[in-house]
Motif scaffolding. Structure first.
Motif, PDB file in Angstrom:
ATOM      1  N   ASP A   1      34.686  18.978  58.843  1.00  0.00           N
ATOM      2  CA  ASP A   1      35.040  20.377  59.115  1.00  0.00           C
ATOM      3  C   ASP A   1      36.317  20.462  59.943  1.00  0.00           C
ATOM      4  O   ASP A   1      37.170  21.325  59.716  1.00  0.00           O
ATOM      5  CB  ASP A   1      33.898  21.079  59.855  1.00  0.00           C
ATOM      6  CG  ASP A   1      32.649  21.209  58.987  1.00  0.00           C
ATOM      7  OD1 ASP A   1      32.792  21.142  57.747  1.00  0.00           O
ATOM      8  OD2 ASP A   1      31.562  21.365  59.552  1.00  0.00           O
ATOM      9  N   GLU A   2      36.442  19.550  60.909  1.00  0.00           N
ATOM     10  CA  GLU A   2      37.632  19.556  61.750  1.00  0.00           C
ATOM     11  C   GLU A   2      38.888  19.212  60.944  1.00  0.00           C
ATOM     12  O   GLU A   2      39.968  19.761  61.190  1.00  0.00           O
ATOM     13  CB  GLU A   2      37.464  18.551  62.901  1.00  0.00           C
ATOM     14  CG  GLU A   2      36.471  18.965  63.965  1.00  0.00           C
ATOM     15  CD  GLU A   2      35.028  18.691  63.565  1.00  0.00           C
ATOM     16  OE1 GLU A   2      34.818  18.170  62.450  1.00  0.00           O
ATOM     17  OE2 GLU A   2      34.122  18.996  64.360  1.00  0.00           O
ATOM     18  N   TYR A   3      38.731  18.302  59.972  1.00  0.00           N
ATOM     19  CA  TYR A   3      39.888  17.929  59.152  1.00  0.00           C
ATOM     20  C   TYR A   3      40.335  19.089  58.263  1.00  0.00           C
ATOM     21  O   TYR A   3      41.535  19.291  58.038  1.00  0.00           O
ATOM     22  CB  TYR A   3      39.570  16.715  58.285  1.00  0.00           C
ATOM     23  CG  TYR A   3      40.768  16.183  57.540  1.00  0.00           C
ATOM     24  CD1 TYR A   3      41.844  15.630  58.228  1.00  0.00           C
ATOM     25  CD2 TYR A   3      40.847  16.256  56.158  1.00  0.00           C
ATOM     26  CE1 TYR A   3      42.955  15.158  57.576  1.00  0.00           C
ATOM     27  CE2 TYR A   3      41.960  15.783  55.482  1.00  0.00           C
ATOM     28  CZ  TYR A   3      43.008  15.230  56.194  1.00  0.00           C
ATOM     29  OH  TYR A   3      44.120  14.755  55.524  1.00  0.00           O
ATOM     30  N   ALA A   4      39.374  19.870  57.779  1.00  0.00           N
ATOM     31  CA  ALA A   4      39.723  21.058  56.988  1.00  0.00           C
ATOM     32  C   ALA A   4      40.531  22.036  57.845  1.00  0.00           C
ATOM     33  O   ALA A   4      41.509  22.637  57.376  1.00  0.00           O
ATOM     34  CB  ALA A   4      38.461  21.723  56.450  1.00  0.00           C
ATOM     35  N   GLN A   5      40.118  22.184  59.117  1.00  0.00           N
ATOM     36  CA  GLN A   5      40.857  23.053  60.023  1.00  0.00           C
ATOM     37  C   GLN A   5      42.240  22.471  60.314  1.00  0.00           C
ATOM     38  O   GLN A   5      43.237  23.201  60.401  1.00  0.00           O
ATOM     39  CB  GLN A   5      40.073  23.216  61.335  1.00  0.00           C
ATOM     40  CG  GLN A   5      40.690  24.184  62.328  1.00  0.00           C
ATOM     41  CD  GLN A   5      40.670  25.616  61.820  1.00  0.00           C
ATOM     42  OE1 GLN A   5      39.843  25.976  60.995  1.00  0.00           O
ATOM     43  NE2 GLN A   5      41.587  26.436  62.313  1.00  0.00           N
ATOM     44  N   PHE A   6      42.297  21.144  60.455  1.00  0.00           N
ATOM     45  CA  PHE A   6      43.583  20.461  60.670  1.00  0.00           C
ATOM     46  C   PHE A   6      44.546  20.753  59.519  1.00  0.00           C
ATOM     47  O   PHE A   6      45.736  21.043  59.744  1.00  0.00           O
ATOM     48  CB  PHE A   6      43.344  18.950  60.791  1.00  0.00           C
ATOM     49  CG  PHE A   6      44.604  18.131  60.791  1.00  0.00           C
ATOM     50  CD1 PHE A   6      45.270  17.855  61.977  1.00  0.00           C
ATOM     51  CD2 PHE A   6      45.137  17.636  59.601  1.00  0.00           C
ATOM     52  CE1 PHE A   6      46.432  17.105  61.988  1.00  0.00           C
ATOM     53  CE2 PHE A   6      46.299  16.887  59.600  1.00  0.00           C
ATOM     54  CZ  PHE A   6      46.949  16.626  60.789  1.00  0.00           C
ATOM     55  N   GLN A   7      44.066  20.674  58.285  1.00  0.00           N
ATOM     56  CA  GLN A   7      44.921  20.925  57.116  1.00  0.00           C
ATOM     57  C   GLN A   7      45.439  22.360  57.114  1.00  0.00           C
ATOM     58  O   GLN A   7      46.592  22.610  56.736  1.00  0.00           O
ATOM     59  CB  GLN A   7      44.154  20.636  55.829  1.00  0.00           C
ATOM     60  CG  GLN A   7      43.875  19.153  55.618  1.00  0.00           C
ATOM     61  CD  GLN A   7      43.080  18.898  54.364  1.00  0.00           C
ATOM     62  OE1 GLN A   7      42.032  19.510  54.135  1.00  0.00           O
ATOM     63  NE2 GLN A   7      43.572  18.003  53.523  1.00  0.00           N
ATOM     64  N   LYS A   8      44.587  23.293  57.547  1.00  0.00           N
ATOM     65  CA  LYS A   8      45.010  24.689  57.623  1.00  0.00           C
ATOM     66  C   LYS A   8      46.128  24.855  58.653  1.00  0.00           C
ATOM     67  O   LYS A   8      47.137  25.524  58.405  1.00  0.00           O
ATOM     68  CB  LYS A   8      43.821  25.567  57.993  1.00  0.00           C
ATOM     69  CG  LYS A   8      44.146  27.054  58.056  1.00  0.00           C
ATOM     70  CD  LYS A   8      42.902  27.872  58.382  1.00  0.00           C
ATOM     71  CE  LYS A   8      43.236  29.353  58.479  1.00  0.00           C
ATOM     72  NZ  LYS A   8      42.034  30.163  58.827  1.00  0.00           N
ATOM     73  N   ILE A   9      45.963  24.202  59.804  1.00  0.00           N
ATOM     74  CA  ILE A   9      47.000  24.266  60.846  1.00  0.00           C
ATOM     75  C   ILE A   9      48.285  23.620  60.350  1.00  0.00           C
ATOM     76  O   ILE A   9      49.391  24.113  60.599  1.00  0.00           O
ATOM     77  CB  ILE A   9      46.505  23.567  62.129  1.00  0.00           C
ATOM     78  CG1 ILE A   9      45.315  24.342  62.717  1.00  0.00           C
ATOM     79  CG2 ILE A   9      47.630  23.448  63.151  1.00  0.00           C
ATOM     80  CD1 ILE A   9      44.628  23.627  63.863  1.00  0.00           C
ATOM     81  N   GLN A  10      48.158  22.481  59.605  1.00  0.00           N
ATOM     82  CA  GLN A  10      49.333  21.788  59.086  1.00  0.00           C
ATOM     83  C   GLN A  10      50.130  22.685  58.149  1.00  0.00           C
ATOM     84  O   GLN A  10      51.359  22.706  58.183  1.00  0.00           O
ATOM     85  CB  GLN A  10      48.901  20.517  58.344  1.00  0.00           C
ATOM     86  CG  GLN A  10      50.061  19.686  57.814  1.00  0.00           C
ATOM     87  CD  GLN A  10      50.908  19.105  58.921  1.00  0.00           C
ATOM     88  OE1 GLN A  10      50.458  18.255  59.672  1.00  0.00           O
ATOM     89  NE2 GLN A  10      52.134  19.577  59.052  1.00  0.00           N
ATOM     90  N   ARG A  11      49.411  23.449  57.317  1.00  0.00           N
ATOM     91  CA  ARG A  11      50.105  24.378  56.407  1.00  0.00           C
ATOM     92  C   ARG A  11      50.846  25.468  57.177  1.00  0.00           C
ATOM     93  O   ARG A  11      51.953  25.869  56.802  1.00  0.00           O
ATOM     94  CB  ARG A  11      49.105  24.993  55.420  1.00  0.00           C
ATOM     95  CG  ARG A  11      48.605  24.014  54.351  1.00  0.00           C
ATOM     96  CD  ARG A  11      47.868  24.734  53.243  1.00  0.00           C
ATOM     97  NE  ARG A  11      46.607  25.302  53.697  1.00  0.00           N
ATOM     98  CZ  ARG A  11      45.444  24.654  53.687  1.00  0.00           C
ATOM     99  NH1 ARG A  11      45.386  23.404  53.250  1.00  0.00           N
ATOM    100  NH2 ARG A  11      44.335  25.245  54.086  1.00  0.00           N
ATOM    101  N   GLU A  12      50.224  25.942  58.273  1.00  0.00           N
ATOM    102  CA  GLU A  12      50.878  26.957  59.093  1.00  0.00           C
ATOM    103  C   GLU A  12      52.130  26.386  59.766  1.00  0.00           C
ATOM    104  O   GLU A  12      53.156  27.059  59.877  1.00  0.00           O
ATOM    105  CB  GLU A  12      49.899  27.472  60.155  1.00  0.00           C
ATOM    106  CG  GLU A  12      48.718  28.253  59.606  1.00  0.00           C
ATOM    107  CD  GLU A  12      49.143  29.543  58.923  1.00  0.00           C
ATOM    108  OE1 GLU A  12      50.205  30.090  59.290  1.00  0.00           O
ATOM    109  OE2 GLU A  12      48.418  30.005  58.023  1.00  0.00           O
ATOM    110  N   ILE A  13      52.048  25.129  60.208  1.00  0.00           N
ATOM    111  CA  ILE A  13      53.214  24.485  60.813  1.00  0.00           C
ATOM    112  C   ILE A  13      54.325  24.327  59.789  1.00  0.00           C
ATOM    113  O   ILE A  13      55.510  24.569  60.077  1.00  0.00           O
ATOM    114  CB  ILE A  13      52.823  23.115  61.412  1.00  0.00           C
ATOM    115  CG1 ILE A  13      51.906  23.318  62.619  1.00  0.00           C
ATOM    116  CG2 ILE A  13      54.065  22.319  61.808  1.00  0.00           C
ATOM    117  CD1 ILE A  13      51.347  22.031  63.187  1.00  0.00           C
TER     118      ILE A  13
END
Length: 338
Positions: free
Chosen positions: A312-324
Motif C-alpha cells: 500500500d505504501e508503494y502505491a502511495q509512493f508511485q502517486k507521489i512520484q507522478r506528482e513530482i
C-alpha cells in the motif's frame, strides 16, 4: 561450386511446408523479405556471416505480414542476421536460401517500435543512436496516444523502462533533442561529445554552443561547466548601491566594492570578530537545488518499499512520484544524471 540449399529443396516438399506451419515458423525465400525503410548502421556483418556458416542460424528472424506485390513479409527483428545471410549468399552459400521466420501480425507503428527495441538487444547503441531511439519512441507513443490508444503512464517513464535507462537519462536525451544545435548533434554522431557534456552544453543558446565547440579541443562535462561559469560571470550585471556623500549628494557605488562590515562612509559597523562569527546567514538554495534533493531522496526510498509488506505504501509512493514528475515538468526542470 555454390553450396546447395538443403532447406530450399526440403521446402519444395509438402512435408517441409507443413513442418513450418505446424511449428508456427514459416521458411521464407530470402527475396520475399522486405527490409525496413529506416534502420541503424549495421556492424560486424562479416563476423556474423562467418558464425552462421560455421554454426548455423541460432535464432529465427522476426517478420510481419504485409500487403505487397513483391514481398511476403517485412523484417522487424534480426536485420544483422538477415544481412549476414545475404552476405553468404553473395559468396555462393545458399544454405539459407529459405530463412526460418516467426511471422506476426502487427501494425506499422508497432513494427517500428519492435524493430528499435530488438536492435538494442542485439547490438549496443552508440550515443547518437540512443538519441535517435528516444526520439522515435517518443514519436511512436505520441502517435499511439493521438490514435486513441491508452498509454499507461508518462511516455518518458515508459521509454526509460523499455530502453533500460533511468528517467533522468531519458530526460537529458530529450533536452538535447529539443535544444542542441546541428553542430552539437554532429559532434555526438562522431562520438566527440559525451552525452552528459551535451546535456550541460545545450543550456546555452546555439551560437554559444558553436563557440564552445570551436574554442575547445576537449569536450568533457567539466570543460562545459567551466565555460558556462565564465560566461555567466561576464554577463552578470554589477549591482549599484546609492548613498549620500559628505556633501549630502546622492552617489552610487558598485555593490561588489562595498565592505558589508562598514557603512558607505567607511565607518566600522560590526567588529571583525563578530562578523566572522555571525550566525544570521544561511546558504541560498534554488528551486532546482531543492527539487534535486527531493528526487534523489525518492530514488533512495523506492528500493526500500519493494517488499510485500509495503504494498500500500508503494502505491502511495508511485502517486507521489507522478506528482513530482508533473511538478518538475511544470517548473521546466530535468533530472540531472548522476
Amino acid at each position: 561450386m555454390a553450396k546447395k540449399s538443403i532447406l530450399g529443396e526440403f521446402m519444395q516438399s509438402s512435408a517441409g511446408k507443413k513442418l513450418g506451419f505446424d511449428n508456427h515458423i514459416k521458411n521464407i525465400h530470402y527475396t520475399k523479405i522486405k527490409r525496413p525503410q529506416r534502420n541503424r548502421e549495421l556492424r560486424r556483418i562479416d563476423e556474423l556471416a562467418e558464425d552462421i556458416r560455421e554454426d548455423g542460424l541460432e535464432n529465427n528472424l522476426l517478420v510481419r505480414k504485409i500487403e505487397n506485390d513483391r514481398y511476403e513479409v517485412e523484417l522487424i527483428g534480426g536485420e544483422r542476421r538477415y544481412s549476414a545471410i545475404l552476405r553468404n549468399i553473395e559468396h555462393g552459400d545458399m544454405t539459407y536460401e529459405y530463412i526460418p521466420c516467426k511471422v506476426l501480425t502487427m501494425s506499422d507503428i508497432d513494427a517500428r517500435k519492435r524493430l528499435i527495441l530488438n536492435n538494442m538487444e542485439n547490438d549496443p547503441l552508440t550515443n547518437a543512436e540512443k538519441l535517435e531511439a528516444v526520439e522515435e519512441l517518443k514519436e511512436i507513443y505520441k502517435a499511439k496516444k493521438e490514435a486513441g490508444e491508452n498509454i499507461p503512464g508518462r511516455i518518458q517513464t515508459i521509454i526509460a523502462s523499455e530502453m533500460g535507462l533511468k528517467k533522468s537519462q531519458v530526460a537529458n536525451y530529450e533536452k538535447i533533442l529539443n535544444h542542441a544545435s546541428e553542430e552539437v548533434r554532429e559532434s555526438i554522431r562522431k562520438e566527440e561529445l559525451p552525452l552528459d557534456a551535451a546535456a550541460t552544453l545545450v543550456d546555452l543558446d546555439e551560437e554559444e554552443q558553436r563557440r564552445f565547440l570551436n574554442e575547445h579541443d576537449t569536450y568533457s562535462k567539466k570543460a562545459v561547466e567551466s565555460y558556462k561559469e565564465a560566461k555567466h560571470a561576464e554577463e552578470q550585471p554589477i549591482e549599484k548601491q546609492l548613498y549620500y556623500d559628505e556633501h549630502d549628494e546622492i552617489q552610487e557605488i558598485d555593490i561588489e566594492d562595498v565592505d558589508p562590515r562598514k557603512d558607505t562612509e567607511g565607518d566600522e559597523i560590526l567588529e571583525s570578530e563578530a562578523w566572522d562569527n555571525r550566525t544570521d546567514t544561511i546558504p541560498v538554495e534554488t528551486i532546482e537545488d531543492i527539487m534535486t534533493d527531493i528526487v534523489n531522496s525518492m530514488e533512495k526510498l523506492e528500493p526500500k518499499l519493494h517488499g510485500v509488506e509495503f504494498r500500500d505504501e508503494y502505491a502511495q509512493f508511485q502517486k507521489i512520484q507522478r506528482e513530482i514528475d508533473t511538478l518538475m515538468e511544470g517548473l521546466g526542470l530535468v533530472y540531472e544524471e548522476a
